[in-house]
Design a protein around this motif. Structure first.
Motif, PDB file in Angstrom:
ATOM      1  N   PHE A 128       0.823  -1.205   0.000  1.00 23.19           N
ATOM      2  CA  PHE A 128       0.000   0.000   0.000  1.00 23.19           C
ATOM      3  C   PHE A 128       0.856   1.253   0.000  1.00 23.19           C
ATOM      4  CE2 PHE A 128      -3.092   3.074   1.648  1.00 23.19           C
ATOM      5  CZ  PHE A 128      -4.186   2.764   0.854  1.00 23.19           C
ATOM      6  N   ALA A 129       0.375   2.275  -0.691  1.00 25.42           N
ATOM      7  CA  ALA A 129       1.026   3.585  -0.731  1.00 25.42           C
ATOM      8  C   ALA A 129       0.144   4.597  -0.011  1.00 25.42           C
ATOM      9  CB  ALA A 129       1.253   4.028  -2.168  1.00 25.42           C
ATOM     10  N   TYR A 130       0.729   5.325   0.949  1.00 27.92           N
ATOM     11  CA  TYR A 130       0.014   6.356   1.690  1.00 27.92           C
ATOM     12  C   TYR A 130       0.369   7.731   1.139  1.00 27.92           C
ATOM     13  CZ  TYR A 130      -1.325   3.027   5.321  1.00 27.92           C
ATOM     14  OH  TYR A 130      -1.856   1.964   5.998  1.00 27.92           O
ATOM     15  N   ASP A 131      -0.652   8.560   0.956  1.00 28.06           N
ATOM     16  CA  ASP A 131      -0.396   9.922   0.525  1.00 28.06           C
ATOM     17  C   ASP A 131      -1.118  10.933   1.405  1.00 28.06           C
ATOM     18  OD1 ASP A 131      -2.974   9.499  -0.216  1.00 28.06           O
ATOM     19  OD2 ASP A 131      -2.664   9.858  -2.369  1.00 28.06           O
ATOM     20  N   GLU A 132      -1.494  10.500   2.605  1.00 25.72           N
ATOM     21  CA  GLU A 132      -2.124  11.391   3.559  1.00 25.72           C
ATOM     22  C   GLU A 132      -1.627  11.025   4.953  1.00 25.72           C
ATOM     23  OE1 GLU A 132      -6.363  10.307   4.532  1.00 25.72           O
ATOM     24  OE2 GLU A 132      -6.164   9.329   2.582  1.00 25.72           O
ATOM     25  N   SER A 133      -1.847  11.951   5.897  1.00 33.56           N
ATOM     26  CA  SER A 133      -1.337  11.747   7.242  1.00 33.56           C
ATOM     27  C   SER A 133      -2.049  10.595   7.932  1.00 33.56           C
ATOM     28  CB  SER A 133      -1.536  13.024   8.064  1.00 33.56           C
ATOM     29  OG  SER A 133      -1.070  12.841   9.381  1.00 33.56           O
ATOM     30  N   ALA A 134      -1.292   9.759   8.606  1.00 32.47           N
ATOM     31  CA  ALA A 134      -1.858   8.650   9.380  1.00 32.47           C
ATOM     32  C   ALA A 134      -1.044   8.499  10.651  1.00 32.47           C
ATOM     33  CB  ALA A 134      -1.824   7.366   8.565  1.00 32.47           C
ATOM     34  N   GLN A 135      -1.706   8.452  11.807  1.00 27.10           N
ATOM     35  CA  GLN A 135      -0.989   8.336  13.069  1.00 27.10           C
ATOM     36  C   GLN A 135      -0.278   6.992  13.190  1.00 27.10           C
ATOM     37  OE1 GLN A 135      -0.517  10.656  15.563  1.00 27.10           O
ATOM     38  NE2 GLN A 135      -1.349  12.032  14.001  1.00 27.10           N
ATOM     39  N   SER A 136      -0.926   5.948  12.719  1.00 29.31           N
ATOM     40  CA  SER A 136      -0.339   4.615  12.772  1.00 29.31           C
ATOM     41  C   SER A 136      -0.565   3.913  11.442  1.00 29.31           C
ATOM     42  CB  SER A 136      -0.955   3.781  13.897  1.00 29.31           C
ATOM     43  OG  SER A 136      -0.693   4.362  15.162  1.00 29.31           O
ATOM     44  N   ILE A 137       0.451   3.177  11.003  1.00 20.17           N
ATOM     45  CA  ILE A 137       0.372   2.440   9.755  1.00 20.17           C
ATOM     46  C   ILE A 137       0.578   0.957  10.080  1.00 20.17           C
ATOM     47  CG2 ILE A 137       1.396   2.119   7.480  1.00 20.17           C
ATOM     48  CD1 ILE A 137       2.318   5.014   7.594  1.00 20.17           C
ATOM     49  N   TYR A 138      -0.409   0.140   9.726  1.00 20.19           N
ATOM     50  CA  TYR A 138      -0.403  -1.265  10.101  1.00 20.19           C
ATOM     51  C   TYR A 138      -0.181  -2.153   8.887  1.00 20.19           C
ATOM     52  CZ  TYR A 138      -2.452   0.355  14.490  1.00 20.19           C
ATOM     53  OH  TYR A 138      -2.679   1.001  15.668  1.00 20.19           O
ATOM     54  N   GLY A 139       0.604  -3.210   9.089  1.00 22.09           N
ATOM     55  CA  GLY A 139       0.869  -4.150   8.009  1.00 22.09           C
ATOM     56  C   GLY A 139       0.221  -5.485   8.256  1.00 22.09           C
ATOM     57  N   ALA A 140       1.028  -6.536   8.443  1.00 20.52           N
ATOM     58  CA  ALA A 140       0.537  -7.887   8.669  1.00 20.52           C
ATOM     59  C   ALA A 140       1.044  -8.380  10.016  1.00 20.52           C
ATOM     60  CB  ALA A 140       0.998  -8.809   7.553  1.00 20.52           C
ATOM     61  N   SER A 141       0.138  -8.903  10.838  1.00 17.63           N
ATOM     62  CA  SER A 141       0.501  -9.320  12.188  1.00 17.63           C
ATOM     63  C   SER A 141      -0.191 -10.623  12.553  1.00 17.63           C
ATOM     64  CB  SER A 141       0.108  -8.223  13.183  1.00 17.63           C
ATOM     65  OG  SER A 141       0.410  -8.597  14.510  1.00 17.63           O
ATOM     66  N   LYS A 142       0.489 -11.453  13.339  1.00 20.72           N
ATOM     67  CA  LYS A 142      -0.084 -12.683  13.895  1.00 20.72           C
ATOM     68  C   LYS A 142      -0.444 -13.670  12.784  1.00 20.72           C
ATOM     69  CE  LYS A 142      -1.896  -9.595  17.362  1.00 20.72           C
ATOM     70  NZ  LYS A 142      -3.088  -8.838  17.805  1.00 20.72           N
ATOM     71  N   VAL A 143       0.589 -14.210  12.183  1.00 19.75           N
ATOM     72  CA  VAL A 143       0.444 -15.141  11.074  1.00 19.75           C
ATOM     73  C   VAL A 143       1.073 -16.472  11.484  1.00 19.75           C
ATOM     74  CG1 VAL A 143       0.870 -15.518   8.613  1.00 19.75           C
ATOM     75  CG2 VAL A 143       0.680 -13.173   9.497  1.00 19.75           C
ATOM     76  N   GLY A 144       0.303 -17.562  11.427  1.00 20.94           N
ATOM     77  CA  GLY A 144       0.831 -18.853  11.864  1.00 20.94           C
ATOM     78  C   GLY A 144       0.391 -20.010  10.990  1.00 20.94           C
ATOM     79  N   GLY A 145       1.215 -21.029  10.906  1.00 18.11           N
ATOM     80  CA  GLY A 145       0.887 -22.191  10.092  1.00 18.11           C
ATOM     81  C   GLY A 145      -0.328 -22.954  10.589  1.00 18.11           C
ATOM     82  N   LEU A 146      -0.575 -22.938  11.902  1.00 15.99           N
ATOM     83  CA  LEU A 146      -1.750 -23.588  12.487  1.00 15.99           C
ATOM     84  C   LEU A 146      -2.738 -22.544  13.014  1.00 15.99           C
ATOM     85  CD1 LEU A 146      -2.650 -26.633  13.223  1.00 15.99           C
ATOM     86  CD2 LEU A 146      -2.164 -25.920  15.573  1.00 15.99           C
ATOM     87  N   VAL A 147      -2.234 -21.620  13.848  1.00 14.17           N
ATOM     88  CA  VAL A 147      -3.081 -20.607  14.485  1.00 14.17           C
ATOM     89  C   VAL A 147      -2.413 -19.241  14.359  1.00 14.17           C
ATOM     90  CG1 VAL A 147      -4.095 -19.828  16.669  1.00 14.17           C
ATOM     91  CG2 VAL A 147      -4.026 -22.266  16.129  1.00 14.17           C
TER      92      VAL A 147
END
Length: 378
Positions: A128-147
């Motif tokens: 993703f490309a941001y072109d406006e102000s954002a306090q927090s930028i989130y990507g990908a979190s909590k990725v697991g092969g089972l859970v």
């Protein structure tokens, strides 16, 4: 049952929202949605699921699993998922990105998983490309092969054999103050394992379980203007079995897949207040017990466990960039655990090759260990 299901929330190939029992059932085909998406069940609310499976491909954004999107207090036994699971969100400035993606279950909250497995590949991709102000930028979190996220729950006699990957590409053109969360908490079996007190009982236990697939976390950040970044998680908390373990217990479990964590940062402006922590381990990316809920919920240990896969850790910062003196970095790689904070390790070992490398590092340190990269009061 062959399906082609598309929805928004609580989307399942067989049942969207389950408050009962399901046994001897299966689904093939494809299932897609946004939140609480599962190949068999979207949301399992204290239900029992046994001797069931899904071979369907599953895609969504948050809480996505090959068999179940969310397992809240339910029992999953003798069940499996073989389809690939993908989380590819369309981001906006207020999006939380891709959260909790698992080969079997997206979020296991106060639930039990026994004698079950997932063999499909799990992929979480954010571009993703941001072109406006954002306090927090989130990507990908909590990725697991089972859970993806195991919260106050038990996983026993279960395994994952698929490959797990999390890739985040961010670019933005603005002068802004941000907290940036990249590709973090990525594990071959579980992305995040936390001992959460539920009804005065705290579970975050993984026992007699294993992962054999490779684990890859990639984070790329491109900033084309001046930015103040207060905190940054790149490819962080990446492990062959568990990405991040907080007051969790890992017992008689192992990981054999290769682990790789890559962070690449490029900026054509001045980046200040720039702090990076990045941990990678053959078994656990990080393991800590100084994150808690008070007395009685602080047991945190790794026992009778091992890792044999290699660990490769890379952090690169483009030398065309300019950084303030406040910029700091800590990269930690370990054959068993990347960062160990206040936890205990018993009767455990690691056998894989471990390396950490990078370039353009002005004010930071790399630490590497055959067993633990950084032992902080462990």
């Amino acid at each position: 049952m062959n399906v082609a299901i598309t929805g928004d929330s609580s989307v399942g190939g067989l049942v969207g929202y389950n408050y009962g029992s399901i046994s001897n059932s299966h689904v093939t085909g494809s299932v897609s949605g946004e939140n609480d998406v599962g190949g068999l069940v979207g949301f399992n609310d204290y239900g029992n699921i046994s001797r069931s499976y899904a071979t369907a491909s599953v895609s969504g954004i948050e809480k996505v699993g090959g068999l179940i999107g969310v397992n809240a207090g339910g029992l999953v036994s003798n069940s499996y998922a073989t389809g690939n699971v993908d989380s590819i969100p369309t981001l906006s400035s207020d999006s939380f990105g891709a959260v909790a993606t698992g080969g079997l279950v997206g979020v296991n909250y106060g639930g039990f998983i026994k004698n079950s497995y997932a063999s499909g590949n799990v992929t979480s991709t954010v571009d993703f490309a941001y072109d406006e102000s954002a306090q927090s930028i989130y990507g990908a979190s909590k990725v697991g092969g089972l859970v993806g996220s195991n919260l106050g729950s038990l996983i026993e006699n279960s395994y994952a054999s698929g490959n797990v990957s999390s890739t985040v590409d961010f670019s933005y053109d603005l002068e802004a103050e941000n907290t940036v969360y990249g590709a973090n908490k990525v594990g071959g079996l579980v992305g995040l394992n936390v001992s959460v007190p539920i009804d005065n009982v705290a579970l975050g236990l993984i026992s007699n379980s294993h992962a054999s697939g490779s684990v890859l976390s990639n984070f790329n950040l491109n900033v084309s203007d001046a930015a103040i970044i207060f905190d940054l998680e790149g490819a962080n908390k990446v492990g062959g079995l568990v990405g991040s373990s907080l007051i969790g217990i890992t017992n008689s479990s192992h990981a054999t897949g290769a682990v790789e964590a890559n962070t690449q940062i490029e900026s054509y402006g001045v980046v200040s207040n720039f702090d990076i922590n990045s941990y990678a381990g053959g078994l656990l990316g990080n393991h800590e017990s100084n994150f808690g809920y008070g007395d009685g919920f602080s047991v945190s240990a790794v026992a009778n466990s091992y890792a044999t896969g290699s660990v490769r850790h890379f952090i690169g910062i483009d030398e065309n960039s300019s950084y303030s003196n406040e910029y700091t970095l800590l990269g930690a790689s370990g054959g068993l655990i990347g960062m160990l904070s206040d936890g205990a390790v018993f009767n455990s070992h690691a056998a894989g090759a471990v390396s950490i490398d990078g370039y353009g590092i002005n004010d930071g340190s790399f630490v590497v260990g055959g067993l633990v990269g950084f032992n902080n009061k462990g």
